[in-house]
Motif scaffolding. Structure first.
Motif, PDB file in Angstrom:
ATOM      1  N   LEU A 283       1.342  -1.285   0.154  1.00  0.00           N
ATOM      2  CA  LEU A 283       0.099   0.067   0.102  1.00  0.00           C
ATOM      3  C   LEU A 283       1.200   1.243   0.125  1.00  0.00           C
ATOM      4  N   SER A 284       1.934   1.078   1.116  1.00  0.00           N
ATOM      5  CA  SER A 284       2.837   3.064   0.865  1.00  0.00           C
ATOM      6  C   SER A 284       3.481   2.392  -0.177  1.00  0.00           C
ATOM      7  N   TRP A 285       3.797   1.750  -1.089  1.00  0.00           N
ATOM      8  CA  TRP A 285       4.546   1.475  -2.219  1.00  0.00           C
ATOM      9  C   TRP A 285       3.792   1.851  -3.750  1.00  0.00           C
ATOM     10  N   VAL A 286       2.714   2.221  -3.450  1.00  0.00           N
ATOM     11  CA  VAL A 286       1.826   2.409  -4.229  1.00  0.00           C
ATOM     12  C   VAL A 286       0.525   3.593  -3.903  1.00  0.00           C
ATOM     13  N   GLN A 287       0.852   4.247  -2.692  1.00  0.00           N
ATOM     14  CA  GLN A 287       0.524   5.795  -2.458  1.00  0.00           C
ATOM     15  C   GLN A 287       1.519   6.244  -2.618  1.00  0.00           C
ATOM     16  N   ARG A 288       3.299   5.929  -2.656  1.00  0.00           N
ATOM     17  CA  ARG A 288       4.053   6.414  -2.860  1.00  0.00           C
ATOM     18  C   ARG A 288       4.231   6.620  -4.260  1.00  0.00           C
ATOM     19  N   ARG A 289       4.203   5.673  -5.420  1.00  0.00           N
ATOM     20  CA  ARG A 289       4.302   5.792  -7.306  1.00  0.00           C
ATOM     21  C   ARG A 289       2.702   6.827  -7.057  1.00  0.00           C
ATOM     22  N   PHE A 290       1.897   6.661  -6.658  1.00  0.00           N
ATOM     23  CA  PHE A 290       0.604   7.517  -6.919  1.00  0.00           C
ATOM     24  C   PHE A 290       0.983   8.652  -6.752  1.00  0.00           C
ATOM     25  N   VAL A 291       1.658   8.928  -5.817  1.00  0.00           N
ATOM     26  CA  VAL A 291       2.118  10.706  -5.541  1.00  0.00           C
ATOM     27  C   VAL A 291       2.906  10.754  -6.314  1.00  0.00           C
ATOM     28  N   SER A 292       3.904  10.358  -7.127  1.00  0.00           N
ATOM     29  CA  SER A 292       4.888  10.354  -8.132  1.00  0.00           C
ATOM     30  C   SER A 292       4.383  10.845  -9.405  1.00  0.00           C
ATOM     31  N   ASP A 293       3.917   9.278  -9.791  1.00  0.00           N
ATOM     32  CA  ASP A 293       3.248   9.797 -10.693  1.00  0.00           C
ATOM     33  C   ASP A 293       2.474  10.901 -10.873  1.00  0.00           C
ATOM     34  N   VAL A 294       1.644  11.548 -10.136  1.00  0.00           N
ATOM     35  CA  VAL A 294       0.441  12.433  -9.758  1.00  0.00           C
ATOM     36  C   VAL A 294       1.048  13.784  -9.959  1.00  0.00           C
ATOM     37  N   HIS A 296       4.602  13.922 -10.802  1.00  0.00           N
ATOM     38  CA  HIS A 296       5.244  14.315 -12.387  1.00  0.00           C
ATOM     39  C   HIS A 296       4.150  14.708 -13.641  1.00  0.00           C
ATOM     40  N   GLU A 297       2.822  13.783 -13.098  1.00  0.00           N
ATOM     41  CA  GLU A 297       1.164  13.840 -14.456  1.00  0.00           C
ATOM     42  C   GLU A 297       0.735  15.729 -14.589  1.00  0.00           C
ATOM     43  N   LEU A 298       0.825  15.967 -13.167  1.00  0.00           N
ATOM     44  CA  LEU A 298       0.767  17.585 -12.839  1.00  0.00           C
ATOM     45  C   LEU A 298       1.633  18.906 -13.480  1.00  0.00           C
ATOM     46  N   ARG A 299       2.520  18.738 -13.488  1.00  0.00           N
ATOM     47  CA  ARG A 299       3.821  19.443 -13.886  1.00  0.00           C
ATOM     48  C   ARG A 299       3.162  19.505 -15.184  1.00  0.00           C
ATOM     49  N   THR A 300       2.625  18.885 -15.904  1.00  0.00           N
ATOM     50  CA  THR A 300       2.489  20.105 -17.675  1.00  0.00           C
ATOM     51  C   THR A 300       1.296  20.252 -17.837  1.00  0.00           C
ATOM     52  N   PRO A 301       0.209  20.110 -17.729  1.00  0.00           N
ATOM     53  CA  PRO A 301      -1.710  20.793 -17.118  1.00  0.00           C
ATOM     54  C   PRO A 301      -0.753  22.123 -16.343  1.00  0.00           C
ATOM     55  N   LEU A 302      -0.632  20.978 -15.307  1.00  0.00           N
ATOM     56  CA  LEU A 302       0.446  22.719 -14.255  1.00  0.00           C
ATOM     57  C   LEU A 302       0.311  24.296 -15.348  1.00  0.00           C
ATOM     58  N   THR A 303       2.103  23.739 -15.580  1.00  0.00           N
ATOM     59  CA  THR A 303       2.711  24.503 -17.125  1.00  0.00           C
ATOM     60  C   THR A 303       2.125  25.457 -17.791  1.00  0.00           C
ATOM     61  N   PHE A 337       0.592  25.582  -5.035  1.00  0.00           N
ATOM     62  CA  PHE A 337       0.581  24.915  -5.800  1.00  0.00           C
ATOM     63  C   PHE A 337       1.383  23.966  -6.492  1.00  0.00           C
ATOM     64  N   GLU A 338       2.371  25.206  -7.227  1.00  0.00           N
ATOM     65  CA  GLU A 338       3.714  24.449  -7.956  1.00  0.00           C
ATOM     66  C   GLU A 338       4.705  24.570  -6.370  1.00  0.00           C
ATOM     67  N   THR A 339       4.559  24.597  -4.696  1.00  0.00           N
ATOM     68  CA  THR A 339       5.387  24.891  -4.027  1.00  0.00           C
ATOM     69  C   THR A 339       5.342  23.523  -3.615  1.00  0.00           C
ATOM     70  N   LEU A 340       3.812  23.173  -3.600  1.00  0.00           N
ATOM     71  CA  LEU A 340       3.803  21.781  -3.177  1.00  0.00           C
ATOM     72  C   LEU A 340       3.911  20.696  -3.931  1.00  0.00           C
ATOM     73  N   LEU A 341       4.144  20.710  -5.776  1.00  0.00           N
ATOM     74  CA  LEU A 341       4.171  19.485  -6.538  1.00  0.00           C
ATOM     75  C   LEU A 341       5.544  19.262  -5.894  1.00  0.00           C
TER      76      LEU A 341
END
Length: 557
Positions: A283-294, A296-303, A337-341
């Motif tokens: 579960l921790s690995w899934v959560q970390r992977r989720f946080v990491s993927d989210v 990274h994925e949010l950086r493009t729309p955030l830009t 939001f950018e700082t949080l990412l």
């Protein structure tokens, strides 16, 4: 005082070994009981031997005295020579005593000024007059006195001139001499040599039996405790392996007794823990992977949103007031939001173990000045003064300048957030010091402080002491958690102290050289100006110092 190595090891073994304590305690208690019983038996044996001996010697004396009186009563009527009659009285008694192993002393006539010490007493050869106790002499200081006895020390002079002493019994009895109608006291002195030998034999037998019994008790105790302690030790070793991460370890189950059932329960508990830990890890690995993927994925729309937001923010003067305010809020929230990412990505690096140090020899004073200059606009907005105290000597350490600056920036902005507004009389103070092994920086504020127990939670992710309190710096709630990970990455400590409405103090301690374990801090954690008792030494910290401390690995602070 330093204890010798052997004694220190013995004390360590005593503290850690239940088996040794049980065996020694049992032996001590057994020795006390055996000693008490042995002493009681010896006393009873001694008293019995002495009573038996006294009965025998008193009976023998009474028989001898009765025979003497009968012999004197049959003496010729014309025998008027008192000296000859006294010789006829005592000589047979002395000869009989020499043949039967006891001594005889004839005292002078009672009522006369002469006594045994005058030297006129007749006695067995070699026997000293001092063998007769004065208390017994005083008992016979008169006529018609009953037979009496007492214990004494028989003193004899040997042919070579030496003196021999031995315990004995002296029995006194009176005889009336017909020739001069005077009463004489005869003292019979019986040695207790045989009784001493018997008592010695009994003593040696009891000591031998006590020694064998203690050895038997020790053996039985050791065997019993071993049967109980051995499974416990095996369980301890398996528990240590489980704690070290070897979750497949299990106890060997043999038999059906209570220990076997305990081992089965232990194995079942270990299996359940292993299953739950694996589930949590997944579960921790899934959560970390989720946080990491989210993240990274949010950086493009955030830009893309950031570009649109910049356009709207630049053109806000052409909008009506409501739309212009919305553009400003959008820009501020995009910055947050950018700082949080960025913080989430940094946390994911720590969770994945991908964070590394870029070590350099840095001056912590320069880092502190850069941080304070960066935070000055925020401090001016809050009406708070931030002061850097000049250290007595340079404070340098091998560290990652970017990470150390981030730690201090988080601590200073956090202090500004929690300081009372427009309170320039109580500034935020940044202190630093160093010694041969460590360098430390403290950030002291006099704001709302920390309630009891909060110093252990202040480094938790997204934790806030007062959720209703606004953040002046627009923080994400991850700053102190990231700072703690940065400190641990250096092999250092990040600790917190606080009291309600007395402010708080955070302390960062770093090793002067990378890889050197920390054993103390050059600065105390509890500030003296808060009324807290100052520790006697920098490494003797109050209970609040446990916040943010690494798991102990032989290092104390």
């Amino acid at each position: 005082m330093t204890l010798p190595t052997g004694l220190r090891r013995a004390l360590t073994f005593w503290r850690r070994s239940i088996q040794a304590r049980v065996v020694v305690s049992t032996l001590l208690l057994s020795a006390i009981v055996i000693s008490a019983v042995g002493w009681l038996l010896l006393q009873q044996t001694r008293d019995g031997l002495l009573r038996h001996r006294v009965d025998i010697v008193v009976g023998e004396v009474e028989a001898e005295v009765a025979d003497t009186r009968d012999r004197l009563s049959r003496a010729p009527g014309n025998e008027v020579n008192a000296s000859q009659q006294r010789a006829d009285l005592i000589d047979p008694i002395i000869e009989g005593g020499e043949s039967r192993g006891y001594g005889v002393v004839l005292g002078g006539p009672e009522g006369s000024p002469a006594d045994l010490a005058d030297g006129g007493a007749q006695r067995t050869s070699g026997l000293e007059i001092e063998s007769v106790p004065g208390s017994l002499e005083r008992h016979f200081d008169g006529v018609n006195r009953s037979t009496a006895w007492t214990y004494t020390e028989i003193v004899r002079t040997l042919p070579d001139g030496s003196t021999e002493r031995e315990p004995g019994i002296v029995v006194g009895s009176q005889v009336r001499l017909p020739a001069d109608a005077q009463t004489y006291t005869i003292y019979f002195l019986f040695p207790l040599t045989e009784e001493e030998e018997t008592l010695g034999l009994v003593t040696r037998a009891l000591l031998t039996a006590a020694g064998l019994l203690l050895v038997l008790v020790a053996g039985i105790t050791w065997l019993v405790t071993r049967q109980v302690v051995t499974p416990v030790r095996m369980a301890r070793r398996v528990a240590e392996r489980l704690a070290a991460g070897r979750l497949q370890e299990r106890l060997l189950v043999t038999g059906e007794d209570d220990l076997a059932r305990l081992a089965s329960s232990f194995n079942q508990m270990a299996s359940n823990l292993q299953r739950q830990i694996r589930q949590l890890e997944e579960l921790s690995w899934v959560q970390r992977r989720f946080v990491s993927d989210v993240s990274h994925e949010l950086r493009t729309p955030l830009t893309t949103v950031r570009m649109a937001g910049d356009v709207l923010h630049d053109a806000r003067r052409d909008f009506d007031p409501v739309t212009a305010r919305a553009a400003e809020l959008l820009q501020a929230e995009l910055d947050r939001f950018e700082t949080l990412l960025v913080d989430l990505l940094e946390i994911s690096r720590f969770d994945a173990g991908a964070a590394v140090l870029d070590v350099d020899d840095i001056n912590l004073l320069d880092v502190a000045h850069r941080v304070v200059d960066f935070a000055r606009p925020l401090a001016d907005q809050r009406g708070v003064l931030v002061v850097v105290e000049q250290p007595d000597k340079p404070v340098r350490a091998q560290a990652d300048a970017r990470r150390v600056e981030r730690i201090l920036r988080n601590l200073v902005t956090n202090a500004i957030d929690h300081a009372f507004p427009d309170d320039t009389d109580r500034p935020i103070v940044v202190r630093m010091a160093a010694d041969e092994h460590a360098a430390a920086v403290t950030v002291r504020d006099r704001g709302v402080g920390l309630a009891p127990g909060e110093s252990a939670m202040v480094f938790n992710r997204f934790w806030r002491s007062d959720p209703a309190r606004a953040r002046s710096s627009g923080g994400t709630g991850l700053g102190l958690a990231i700072s703690l990970e940065d400190a641990h990455l250096h092999g250092g400590w990040l600790q917190a102290w606080g009291r309600p409405r007395e402010g708080a103090q955070f302390r960062l301690t770093l090793p002067r050289r990378v890889g050197t374990p920390l054993r103390h801090s050059p600065l105390p954690l509890a500030p003296v100006d808060a009324g807290a008792p100052a520790p006697e030494a920098p490494d003797e910290l109050p209970a609040e110092a446990d916040a943010g401390r690494e798991p102990r690995q032989g290092v104390t602070s």
